[in-house]
Structure formats: C-alpha cells, structure tokens
Design an enzyme around this catalytic site. Structure first.
Site, PDB file in Angstrom:
ATOM      1  CG  HIS A  19      34.938  22.186 -16.822  1.00 36.15           C
ATOM      2  ND1 HIS A  19      34.478  22.417 -18.101  1.00 36.15           N
ATOM      3  CD2 HIS A  19      36.241  21.835 -16.933  1.00 36.15           C
ATOM      4  CE1 HIS A  19      35.475  22.194 -18.947  1.00 36.15           C
ATOM      5  NE2 HIS A  19      36.556  21.851 -18.269  1.00 36.15           N
TER       6      HIS A  19
ATOM      7  CD  GLU B 204      43.722  21.017 -14.535  1.00 36.90           C
ATOM      8  OE1 GLU B 204      44.488  20.069 -14.276  1.00 36.90           O
ATOM      9  OE2 GLU B 204      43.818  21.687 -15.562  1.00 36.90           O
TER      10      GLU B 204
HETATM   11  N1  ACO Z   1      34.908  27.419  -6.147  1.00 38.29           N
HETATM   12  C1  ACO Z   1      33.987  28.233  -5.627  1.00 38.29           C
HETATM   13  N2  ACO Z   1      32.931  28.691  -6.319  1.00 38.29           N
HETATM   14  C2  ACO Z   1      32.804  28.278  -7.587  1.00 38.29           C
HETATM   15  C3  ACO Z   1      33.732  27.417  -8.188  1.00 38.29           C
HETATM   16  C4  ACO Z   1      34.826  26.984  -7.414  1.00 38.29           C
HETATM   17  N3  ACO Z   1      35.765  26.177  -7.911  1.00 38.29           N
HETATM   18  N4  ACO Z   1      33.370  27.183  -9.465  1.00 38.29           N
HETATM   19  C5  ACO Z   1      32.255  27.887  -9.664  1.00 38.29           C
HETATM   20  N5  ACO Z   1      31.897  28.549  -8.530  1.00 38.29           N
HETATM   21  C6  ACO Z   1      30.754  29.430  -8.337  1.00 38.29           C
HETATM   22  C7  ACO Z   1      31.100  30.805  -8.846  1.00 38.29           C
HETATM   23  O1  ACO Z   1      31.690  31.593  -7.859  1.00 38.29           O
HETATM   24  C8  ACO Z   1      29.773  31.336  -9.278  1.00 38.29           C
HETATM   25  O2  ACO Z   1      29.043  31.785  -8.153  1.00 38.29           O
HETATM   26  P1  ACO Z   1      28.283  33.214  -8.168  1.00 38.29           P
HETATM   27  O3  ACO Z   1      27.270  33.087  -9.274  1.00 38.29           O
HETATM   28  O4  ACO Z   1      27.730  33.303  -6.806  1.00 38.29           O
HETATM   29  O5  ACO Z   1      29.364  34.209  -8.494  1.00 38.29           O
HETATM   30  C9  ACO Z   1      29.095  30.130  -9.855  1.00 38.29           C
HETATM   31  O6  ACO Z   1      29.663  29.008  -9.153  1.00 38.29           O
HETATM   32  C10 ACO Z   1      29.359  30.117 -11.354  1.00 38.29           C
HETATM   33  O7  ACO Z   1      29.779  28.949 -11.781  1.00 38.29           O
HETATM   34  P2  ACO Z   1      30.051  28.666 -13.336  1.00 38.29           P
HETATM   35  O8  ACO Z   1      29.343  29.650 -14.196  1.00 38.29           O
HETATM   36  O9  ACO Z   1      29.822  27.231 -13.558  1.00 38.29           O
HETATM   37  O10 ACO Z   1      31.606  28.891 -13.429  1.00 38.29           O
HETATM   38  P3  ACO Z   1      32.447  29.641 -14.546  1.00 38.29           P
HETATM   39  O11 ACO Z   1      32.101  29.083 -15.875  1.00 38.29           O
HETATM   40  O12 ACO Z   1      32.325  31.086 -14.313  1.00 38.29           O
HETATM   41  O13 ACO Z   1      33.898  29.196 -14.138  1.00 38.29           O
HETATM   42  C11 ACO Z   1      35.778  27.859 -13.708  1.00 38.29           C
HETATM   43  C12 ACO Z   1      34.449  27.952 -14.472  1.00 38.29           C
HETATM   44  C13 ACO Z   1      36.687  29.048 -14.082  1.00 38.29           C
HETATM   45  C14 ACO Z   1      36.494  26.556 -14.083  1.00 38.29           C
HETATM   46  C15 ACO Z   1      35.433  27.866 -12.192  1.00 38.29           C
HETATM   47  O14 ACO Z   1      34.661  26.751 -11.872  1.00 38.29           O
HETATM   48  C16 ACO Z   1      36.680  27.958 -11.346  1.00 38.29           C
HETATM   49  O15 ACO Z   1      37.197  29.048 -11.111  1.00 38.29           O
HETATM   50  N6  ACO Z   1      37.191  26.778 -10.838  1.00 38.29           N
HETATM   51  C17 ACO Z   1      38.385  26.790 -10.041  1.00 38.29           C
HETATM   52  C18 ACO Z   1      39.647  26.829 -10.913  1.00 38.29           C
HETATM   53  C19 ACO Z   1      39.875  25.508 -11.619  1.00 38.29           C
HETATM   54  O16 ACO Z   1      39.723  24.428 -11.072  1.00 38.29           O
HETATM   55  N7  ACO Z   1      40.239  25.615 -12.909  1.00 38.29           N
HETATM   56  C20 ACO Z   1      40.496  24.463 -13.752  1.00 38.29           C
HETATM   57  C21 ACO Z   1      39.300  24.171 -14.601  1.00 38.29           C
HETATM   58  S1  ACO Z   1      39.516  22.706 -15.528  1.00 38.29           S
HETATM   59  C22 ACO Z   1      40.576  23.123 -16.761  1.00 38.29           C
HETATM   60  O17 ACO Z   1      40.737  24.268 -17.116  1.00 38.29           O
HETATM   61  C23 ACO Z   1      41.344  22.053 -17.472  1.00 38.29           C
END
Ligand code: ACO
Length: 345
Positions: A235, A290
């Site tokens: 998140h 979610e």
């Molecule tokens: N799966 C795999 N890797 C992840 C995930 C995930 N679900 N979430 C974060 N990471 C990794 C990223 O790849 C990144 O790694 P890197 O630095 O090696 O590239 C690192 O963790 C960064 O994490 P954050 O900065 O915390 O994540 P960001 O703020 O960029 O993204 C997001 C947040 C878009 C929700 C992300 O966690 C994601 O894509 N989750 C999956 C989709 C999802 O569940 N969306 C619903 C969110 S809840 C809502 O909107 C109501």
C-alpha cells in the site's frame, strides 16, 4: 493520513505547486504569453484547423503507451457513470435532502443496469441499500448474513482520505460542478486498474495459485523474479496490516461455502507475505483491503467483473462527503505544470 515518511503541506487549491512536467503548452502569466508546443498562440491560431491541432498537440508519442491497457468504454464502470448521470439528472446539489435521496437511488440502479435493466425482481422489503444491491445482482433475496457482509464491506470501503478518485471529485467540486457530475468523475478515475481493479485481480491470482498447490513458494518467487506486483499486498500509505483486511478476513470465514477455500486463501496470503518479507526486509508489505474484499465479494456471488462498481457504490459515501467539504471551504484546485520541451517518456 501518514505513512511515517516526510509529509509536505502545500497551499489550498495547490496554488503555485508544480505537479507535472509538460511539453504541451506553457503559460507565462506575468508576460501574458501562451505557447503551444513552443509556438506562440498567435502563430498557431492562424495556421491550424482544430482537427489538425488535435494530433499535433497530442504529439508523436501519443500512442506510445506503457503500463496497463485502458479498460473498456462499454464496461461496468462506464455503465455506472451513465447511471449516476441518469439518476442525477434533476438533482439540486445545494439541497441536501435531494442529494441524499439521489445517493440512495444509485446502488440499486447500478445493479439493475449491470444485470440488464431489470429494476427489481422481487421482494426488497426491509433490506438495506447493500441488501437491495445484492438482491438485484444475484436475482434472489440475500440471507441476513450476506446482506450484513456486503454492508460491512461498504462501510469499510466508504472512505479513504485523498485517494485518486476522491481527489478527482474534489477537483470537480472546486470548479462548482454539480454533485452527479463530480461523482461521475470519481467513478471514471476509480475505473483505472491501479485503483479499483485489485479485487478482480486477486481472484485471478487465487485461480492461478490453485494450479500450484504443491509449489506455492516457487510459483510466487518466479512471479517476483519477473517483477510482477501481487494484487492484494502492499500500500502507498499503510506500513502495517490494513485494519479492513483483518475484518474482511473474519467475514470471509463466515461466508465461504467451503472451509478448504478459506484455508487456501490464508495459505496463499502467508506464502506471499513470507516471500515479500524476504525480498523487502526494509519495509512492511502487508495484506491490503483488496485481498479479502475479492474473496468476500466472490463468496457473495458477485461476478468478478462487477467488483469495481461494487467498490464504487461504497465509495459514493466518501466522495459525497468530500464534495460538500470542498464546496464549503472552496479554493479552485489549480496546480501548475512546469514547461519542459522534452519531459521523461
Ligand atoms: N507485489 C510485489 N512487490 C511489491 C508489491 C506487491 N504487491 N507491493 C510493493 N512491492 C515492491 C515493489 O515492487 C517495490 O520494489 P522495488 O523497490 O524492488 O521496485 C517496493 O515493494 C516498493 O513498495 P512501495 O513503495 O511500498 O509501493 P508503491 O507505493 O510503489 O505501490 C501499490 C503501492 C501500488 C499498492 C503496490 O503495493 C502494488 O502494486 N500492490 C498490488 C496492487 C494492489 O493490491 N492494489 C490495491 C492497493 S489498495 C487500494 O488501492 C484500495
């Protein structure tokens, strides 16, 4: 709302705040100069038919898109936009009673539109709005437990501070647009897969996981090696377990027809969390709302393509509250873009 990181407060209306870089136009308010793609407006105006301006202004890179494909204009979220505009046709946004009656009409009307213009099939007596929504979607009166579960999900998903769709609603409100149009903007923004599509994606993930019951860890690792994002985890703001995920997990345990399905969802959750912990020991990537929203909606018999409008119906509550809050303390939201003839692709 905070995630423990640095927070910057900016002026109301985002006045004087640069939020994007753009090569499309530049407004020099002090000199009274406007350019389109580097050319003075006087020169452009004498040289273009509007229809030729469209592709020139959009630029050569207009069709070179990256990232997830835009969703279908005939899809369920587009249907919801139409319902909001239809039901809101004669609403007086300055009259709260009128506005509230409109909001209550929308979810059942959305369900009717999704199943194909059937207004109501049967007995909706005594049901909450969530119960009526479910009755119309599934074609049968929900049990008390089912109606209560959807209501609980809707209460939990009603509001979540200044996310992208709520921001869109507040921008529309800041211009003085009426409530139905502002809500339609919210639905349109929530239609994007990065915002409202995750429950559907979670169900697809679980389907795929069922094909790997004996090698879950290796299957998840392979996905992470391909830099896939696993829906239902992580998140932008939460750095701890989302409290809504915990509550929805309990609802799922009560609703699921098979004990095995509950255990399997928990097993996949554990395996993903273990893999994410190993890869990102520096940050907490927890289960988000979610993950269990997806399985709860599935257990309620809601087809997965209708998860986004079901979420959007819940969010009508928060959007409406933000609409009126913005109107009361209004400052037109109008940030700046820095002109840059060659912004990053
Ligand atoms: N799966 C795999 N890797 C992840 C995930 C995930 N679900 N979430 C974060 N990471 C990794 C990223 O790849 C990144 O790694 P890197 O630095 O090696 O590239 C690192 O963790 C960064 O994490 P954050 O900065 O915390 O994540 P960001 O703020 O960029 O993204 C997001 C947040 C878009 C929700 C992300 O966690 C994601 O894509 N989750 C999956 C989709 C999802 O569940 N969306 C619903 C969110 S809840 C809502 O909107 C109501």
């Amino acid at each position: 709302m905070t995630n423990g990181g640095a927070v910057t407060e900016v002026p109301a209306g985002l006045e004087g705040v640069v939020v994007a870089h753009t090569a499309i136009s530049d407004v020099d308010g002090t000199a009274g100069r406007l350019t389109y793609r580097g050319r003075d407006i006087e020169e452009v105006v004498s040289g273009f038919a509007w229809e030729d301006l469209v592709p020139w202004l959009a630029g050569e890179r207009a069709t070179a898109l990256h990232g997830p494909a835009a969703r279908d204009i005939d899809g369920p979220m587009a249907a919801m936009v139409r319902v909001v505009l239809d039901e809101g046709r004669d609403v007086n946004s300055d009259d709260w009673q009128d506005a509230y009656a409109f909001i209550r009409r929308v979810p059942p009307a959305v369900a009717s539109a999704l199943v194909g213009a059937r207004r109501s099939d049967g007995d909706e007596e005594g049901l909450t709005i969530a119960g009526r929504y479910l009755a119309r979607l599934t074609g049968r009166r929900p049990t008390a437990l089912e109606a209560a579960a959807l209501n609980a999900y809707w209460v939990m998903a009603a509001e979540h501070s200044l996310n992208a769709s709520t921001f869109a609603v507040r921008i529309a409100a800041s211009t003085g647009a009426g409530l139905p149009l502002a809500l339609a903007a919210g639905v349109a923004v929530l239609a994007g897969p990065l915002h409202g599509g995750a429950p559907t994606d979670v169900l697809d993930l679980l389907d795929e996981a069922r094909r790997h019951p004996d090698d879950l860890a290796a299957w998840i690792d392979a996905k992470l090696d391909r830099r896939e994002r696993l829906p239902g985890f992580g998140h932008r703001v939460y750095r701890a377990l989302d409290p809504r995920a915990r509550a929805l997990k309990t609802w799922y345990a009560q609703l699921a027809r098979e004990r095995e399905a509950v255990a399997f969802a928990a097993r996949v959750e554990e395996a993903v969390l273990r893999a994410l912990r190993a890869r990102h020991p520096e940050r907490v990537l927890a289960t988000n709302v979610e993950y269990y929203a997806g399985v709860v909606l599935d257990a309620l018999g809601i087809p997965r393509m209708w998860c986004p409008p079901t979420f959007a119906c819940a969010r009508l509550a928060g959007w409406t509250a933000h609409y009126y809050e913005q109107r009361r303390q209004n400052r037109l939201i109008r940030p700046l873009a820095r002109y840059d003839p060659d912004p990053a692709p």
